[in-house]
Design an enzyme around this catalytic site. Structure first.
Site, PDB file in Angstrom:
ATOM      1  N   GLY A 186     -39.139  14.186  34.833  1.00  0.00           N
ATOM      2  CA  GLY A 186     -40.479  14.871  35.180  1.00  0.00           C
ATOM      3  C   GLY A 186     -40.850  14.693  36.638  1.00  0.00           C
TER       4      GLY A 186
ATOM      5  N   GLU B 161     -45.983  10.697  24.678  1.00  0.00           N
ATOM      6  CA  GLU B 161     -45.448   9.345  24.955  1.00  0.00           C
ATOM      7  C   GLU B 161     -46.500   8.310  25.702  1.00  0.00           C
ATOM      8  OE1 GLU B 161     -41.304  11.105  23.960  1.00  0.00           O
ATOM      9  OE2 GLU B 161     -43.300  11.724  24.431  1.00  0.00           O
TER      10      GLU B 161
ATOM     11  N   TYR C 256     -48.438   9.075  28.400  1.00  0.00           N
ATOM     12  CA  TYR C 256     -48.696   9.788  29.892  1.00  0.00           C
ATOM     13  C   TYR C 256     -50.147  10.117  29.871  1.00  0.00           C
ATOM     14  CZ  TYR C 256     -43.877   8.884  30.413  1.00  0.00           C
ATOM     15  OH  TYR C 256     -42.556   8.131  30.519  1.00  0.00           O
TER      16      TYR C 256
ATOM     17  N   ARG D 290     -45.251  19.613  25.501  1.00  0.00           N
ATOM     18  CA  ARG D 290     -44.600  18.498  24.811  1.00  0.00           C
ATOM     19  C   ARG D 290     -45.852  17.716  24.018  1.00  0.00           C
ATOM     20  NH1 ARG D 290     -39.882  15.611  23.965  1.00  0.00           N
ATOM     21  NH2 ARG D 290     -40.156  13.567  23.525  1.00  0.00           N
TER      22      ARG D 290
ATOM     23  N   HIS E 255     -45.016   4.695  24.832  1.00  0.00           N
ATOM     24  CA  HIS E 255     -44.052   3.857  25.560  1.00  0.00           C
ATOM     25  C   HIS E 255     -44.604   2.274  25.147  1.00  0.00           C
ATOM     26  CE1 HIS E 255     -41.309   6.753  27.088  1.00  0.00           C
ATOM     27  NE2 HIS E 255     -42.010   7.049  27.922  1.00  0.00           N
ATOM     28  N   GLU E 256     -45.807   2.063  24.925  1.00  0.00           N
ATOM     29  CA  GLU E 256     -46.157   0.692  24.487  1.00  0.00           C
ATOM     30  C   GLU E 256     -46.410   0.601  22.950  1.00  0.00           C
ATOM     31  OE1 GLU E 256     -50.248   0.047  26.024  1.00  0.00           O
ATOM     32  OE2 GLU E 256     -50.232   2.143  26.490  1.00  0.00           O
TER      33      GLU E 256
ATOM     34  N   ARG F 117     -30.377  11.656  25.743  1.00  0.00           N
ATOM     35  CA  ARG F 117     -29.182  10.593  25.866  1.00  0.00           C
ATOM     36  C   ARG F 117     -27.842  11.444  25.398  1.00  0.00           C
ATOM     37  NH1 ARG F 117     -31.505   6.028  22.786  1.00  0.00           N
ATOM     38  NH2 ARG F 117     -32.189   7.762  21.380  1.00  0.00           N
TER      39      ARG F 117
ATOM     40  N   GLN G 225     -28.348   0.843  26.970  1.00  0.00           N
ATOM     41  CA  GLN G 225     -28.059  -0.014  28.093  1.00  0.00           C
ATOM     42  C   GLN G 225     -28.012   0.366  29.414  1.00  0.00           C
ATOM     43  OE1 GLN G 225     -24.917  -2.577  26.983  1.00  0.00           O
ATOM     44  NE2 GLN G 225     -25.164  -2.502  24.836  1.00  0.00           N
TER      45      GLN G 225
ATOM     46  N   ARG H 276     -29.227 -24.087  25.462  1.00  0.00           N
ATOM     47  CA  ARG H 276     -29.146 -25.110  26.391  1.00  0.00           C
ATOM     48  C   ARG H 276     -30.372 -24.844  27.266  1.00  0.00           C
ATOM     49  NH1 ARG H 276     -25.171 -28.733  25.999  1.00  0.00           N
ATOM     50  NH2 ARG H 276     -23.285 -28.341  25.010  1.00  0.00           N
TER      51      ARG H 276
ATOM     52  N   ASP I 152     -19.645  -7.020  27.081  1.00  0.00           N
ATOM     53  CA  ASP I 152     -20.313  -6.109  27.885  1.00  0.00           C
ATOM     54  C   ASP I 152     -19.366  -4.822  28.020  1.00  0.00           C
ATOM     55  OD1 ASP I 152     -21.474  -4.839  29.812  1.00  0.00           O
ATOM     56  OD2 ASP I 152     -21.388  -6.261  31.192  1.00  0.00           O
TER      57      ASP I 152
END
Length: 671
Positions: free
Chosen positions: A59, A165, A167, A215, A253-254, A312, A340, A562, A656
């Site tokens: 964007g 989304e 925005y 969109r 997004h929220e 993605r 990730q 811990r 990882d």
């Protein structure tokens, strides 16, 4: 499987798309690095060369206060055209087509000057927005049109107006964020005026053959959002205003409902897509959790959409479309929706790349082509690091032998794939198996490599990728029969009782907790997912929401760590909240700052803030970290065998795979 629908042409405005596959818009933050325009040009041109039908850029805001963050790009001046022409020219040279997305972040903009239709801070932003005056709204309409004009001058085939989304435009259309009493707020018709005026202004400013894509939010997943019938009516008005194509967005997004993590079933949102498709005559593009051509073909063949948007998946494999055309879908390096290296990095102000493809976004940094000299290389360990190195080294022309002590490849990926919501790891394993075979890697399973196997001049290079071993904490009674390791649990080697304590609350601890709670079908079946998360599959309710079903866990789980910080603090930004929400619903207790004194027949003895407790449990499961498996180090050193160390064998930090695959790939292209 063949893909006749997916591979068919489609005309949109004056542009003929060679197939129905689109690279969806994605913020990369490449513009924040050195040589930004060269990086962006290489990034998009690589996908164009991979035969994707259309590319949507990340964007660009029409105004400075609409940026996603302080470093995000704006397009509002003719002075910026040369840098954009570099991108479009490289894409066109590679045979592609590219559209610029215009995105005003509204109250999501992480800048103190952010604006919105009305007052009210987003829970995902520290900055409260200022509400726009009526004059400023009309000025914004003009700003969108001006950015579209600049995009056409820069050589783009079209623009996408981001209206979903959560925005700015979405904030105008939803009653929950639009409390205005002027011509842009109040009634349904007035809330739609802003996006419709933008579409009309853009359409009037650009050539008739220039694509105008809108969109739309096909399901808001927010209390007070639109209903399905309202969205269908909105889509009809978008078409009437002059849009050539409608792209589907899902959720805000929220929103408290996941929309594109691996926990979401593939193609879960197709009913929301079909609601829009049935309302209009222009093409409609589906999106979210479409990561393989089989899913995409099924969607288009069903009539629910005309195209599929995949963001993605084109990070994971820029050759997705070419491999689909050639019938090589098993060679696609599939997006596993882990987030990730892409979304989690973006949300923490870093640049995007991809766990399964470290070259993504770094195209100018990696060597291409064959190595100057073909070498004999031994790789010890068939986990993600070992497999990634072997594939990349073999592709460069090296002769690679891979030793794996277990009876199957995959290492700890074989445990990860058993966790609910992580079944996509099966695709990573499939990809590596196929590519190892294609590149003639010699694989020795059930073979624990020795110095004799590796030394004596048999190999020019030796790579140690032996991974990690579970760390065993120093607790009295650690060998008690109640005690199990996470490996015992995730491999199914052990029978687990009804009440358990998990020691360690990193990613592995959370994965084990979710594994033990059941509901393994939630991430595979849309009906189970919708029920668990309170989604109205008919989209008849405002925002498409219903009360979530109560979760009936099959075990009682207690988690301990811990550290005194909140459990799960370091989980992925875009996925950690999903895990924590699921465990809260399952009534998992979480105890921080625990000191462990003993494990015996009575259970786990521990203390918090100096107060002692005994928790009666059937099992205590150790998820207390890992140590590098370095069995061969001393022997190889003593024998004078030089070697490289990668992955968990080098640094044992959680499981990882992101770091392991990146390190393996970089080593492979350096040899």
């Amino acid at each position: 499987m063949t893909f006749p629908h997916l591979l068919s042409e489609l005309r949109v405005a004056d542009t003929v798309l060679p197939n129905r596959m689109v690279m969806g818009a994605m913020h990369t933050r490449l513009e924040t690095l050195d040589r930004p325009h060269e990086r962006l040009a290489a990034f998009y041109a690589t996908r164009a060369a991979g035969e994707i039908g259309l590319i949507l850029t990340g964007g660009y805001s029409p105004t400075p206060e609409g940026v996603m963050d302080k470093d995000a790009p704006v397009l509002n001046s003719v002075d910026q055209l040369p840098e954009h022409r570099l991108v479009t020219s490289e894409v066109h040279k590679a045979g592609g087509r590219i559209v610029l997305q215009i995105l005003h972040a509204g109250r999501y903009a992480k800048v103190p000057t952010c604006v919105a239709p009305s007052l009210g801070k987003a829970r995902i932003n520290v900055f409260p927005p200022r509400d726009l005056s009526t004059r400023e709204v009309w000025e914004l309409v003009e700003s969108y049109a001006h950015t579209a004009y600049l995009a056409e001058e820069a050589g783009y085939e079209g623009v996408e107006i981001m209206g979903s989304e959560g925005y700015l435009i979405n904030e105008f259309t939803a009653a929950i964020t639009n409390h205005r009493d002027d011509e842009f707020g109040g009634s349904f018709d007035k809330r739609l005026r802003f996006p419709l005026e933008i579409i009309k202004a853009v359409r009037a400013r650009v050539d008739s053959g220039f694509m105008v894509i809108y969109r739309i939010s096909a399901i808001d997943l927010m209390d007070g959002g639109m209903t399905g019938p309202e969205i269908a009516e909105f889509a009809r008005r978008v078409e009437a205003a002059g849009a050539d194509l409608i792209n589907i967005g899902v959720g805000w997004h929220e929103s408290g409902v996941p929309t594109m993590a691996a926990a979401v079933p593939r193609g879960a949102w197709i009913s929301a897509v079909r609601n829009v498709k049935d309302a209009v005559s222009i093409p409609v593009m589906a999106s979210n959790r479409i990561n393989m051509p089989e899913t995409a073909e099924e969607i288009i063949a069903s009539g629910a959409a005309d195209l599929v948007s995949m963001a993605r998946p084109l990070l994971a494999d820029p050759d997705f479309a070419r491999k689909t055309r050639l019938g090589l879908s098993t060679e696609i390096n599939t997006c596993i929706a882990c987030n990730q290296a892409c979304l989690d990095r973006i949300f923490t102000d870093r640049t995007a790349t991809c766990l399964v493809n470290p070259r993504a976004g770094r195209e100018i940094e990696f060597k291409a082509g064959k190595a100057a000299e073909a070498k004999r290389i031994a790789v010890v360990g068939g986990g993600p690091a070992g497999m990634a190195f072997a594939v990349n080294a073999a592709e460069r022309g090296h002769h690679v032998t891979l030793f794996e002590a277990a009876s199957q490849l995959g290492g700890q990926l074989n445990m990860a794939k058993a966790v609910p919501g992580k079944s996509e790891f099966n695709e990573m394993l499939r990809y590596f198996r196929v590519m190892l075979e294609k590149n003639w890697v010699k694989i020795q399973l059930g073979k624990k490599a020795t110095v004799d196997d590796l030394g004596g001049g048999k190999f020019d290079e030796v790579v140690i990728a032996t991974g990690v071993l579970p760390r065993t904490p120093d607790i009295h009674g650690i060998n008690h029969a109640k005690v199990l390791s996470y490996i015992d649990v995730l491999t199914g080697r052990a029978t687990v009782g009804n009440t358990v304590a998990i020691i360690g609350a990193g990613g592995i601890g959370f994965d084990v907790a979710e594994f033990l709670l059941g509901d393994h079908d939630e991430g595979l079946k849309p009906s189970s997912f919708f029920k668990a998360w309170g989604v109205d599959a008919t989209n008849a309710t405002p925002g498409g929401l219903l009360p979530a079903a109560e979760h009936a866990p099959i075990r009682t789980v207690h988690m301990f760590q811990r550290k005194t910080e909140t459990l799960g603090k370091n989980l992925g930004k875009s996925t950690g909240w999903i895990l924590k929400a699921r465990l809260r619903k399952a009534k998992v207790t979480m105890t921080a700052g625990a000191s462990y004194s003993a494990i015996d027949d009575h259970g786990l003895h521990y203390s918090v803030d100096g107060e002692s407790h005994v928790l009666q449990v059937d099992n205590v499961i150790l998820c207390a970290g890992q140590v590098s498996n370095r069995e061969l180090y001393a022997e190889l050193d003593q024998a004078g065998v030089k070697f490289h160390v990668i992955g968990g064998a080098d640094v044992a930090s959680e499981l990882d795979a992101l770091r392991a695959i990146d390190q393996a790939t970089r080593l492979a292209v350096s040899i």
